[in-house]
Design an enzyme around this catalytic site. Structure first.
Site: not given
Ligand code: GRF
Length: 204
Positions: A92, A111
């Site tokens: 993030m 995504h």
């Molecule tokens: C996922 O939905 C991905 O598409 C987005 O962030 C989320 C991450 O989930 N970029 P996780 O940490 O892998 O469970």
């Protein structure tokens, strides 16, 4: 073919990281996850890495004067591990051109929508609230613009009228966990060729 050394960047739960680890246990990604990096010291993804004896590193960006300095520290670790491929899995924190250029066409992202629709952090909710009947998942190369690079793979998720956001979200994650390992494997096997915006998948 030389096996790729993979770093996964994750800020949170790490379910996509887990899907990649599991894929490599049950089958073969064509590379090895040798590093998991997070900007959040508390990220559950780091615990998953440790459980599987993968090097887990986190650096708190707030300790740096600017993003470049932060990324210079990250680059040191990436070089130490001789990383060939960076996989963003719920990372993030925006990358700057420093890492993007150092790993040009070697960074993948997932995504949770069909890009270019619903870019940004709340894609799942945004698509659901907009009332689309079909959304889905996109795996793409990362370039300097957010959720923009050439698309490697997409898969649809249909929304029926009695679906709740929670149910839809679960379905999106299920599809993510299925297609991300497939896309990573194609990269590791040198089967992805970028022609402008288009990504060609080379035959066997
Ligand atoms: C996922 O939905 C991905 O598409 C987005 O962030 C989320 C991450 O989930 N970029 P996780 O940490 O892998 O469970």
């Amino acid at each position: 073919m030389v096996r790729k050394k993979i770093a996964v960047f994750a800020s949170g739960f790490g379910s996509n990281l887990q899907a990649l680890i599991d894929f490599n246990t049950d089958g073969d990604l064509g590379g090895d996850i040798v590093l998991v990096f997070s900007n959040d010291l508390e990220a559950f993804a780091l615990k998953r890495a440790k459980k599987h004896s993968i090097r887990a590193e986190s650096i708190d960006p707030s300790g740096f004067a600017n993003r470049q300095d932060f990324e210079l520290e990250m680059l040191k670790i990436l070089k130490e591990e001789k990383i060939d491929l960076i996989i963003l899995a719920g990372y993030m924190f925006l990358l700057t051109p420093l890492i993007i250029d150092a790993y040009k066409n070697k960074i993948l992202n997932i995504h949770p929508t069909l890009l270019p629709s619903f870019k940004g952090t709340h894609g799942i909710k945004d698509a659901f609230k907009f009332g689309v009947k079909v959304s889905g998942v996109t795996v793409h190369f990362v370039d300097a613009e957010l959720d923009n690079g050439p698309i490697i793979m997409q898969a649809p998720v249909f929304i029926s009228q009695d679906d709740t956001l929670e149910k839809f979200e679960k379905e999106i994650h299920k599809v993510e966990h299925k297609i991300y390992p497939q896309a990573v494997k194609l990269f590791c096997e040198d089967k992805l060729k970028i022609n402008g915006r288009k990504v060609e998948i080379l035959p066997e």
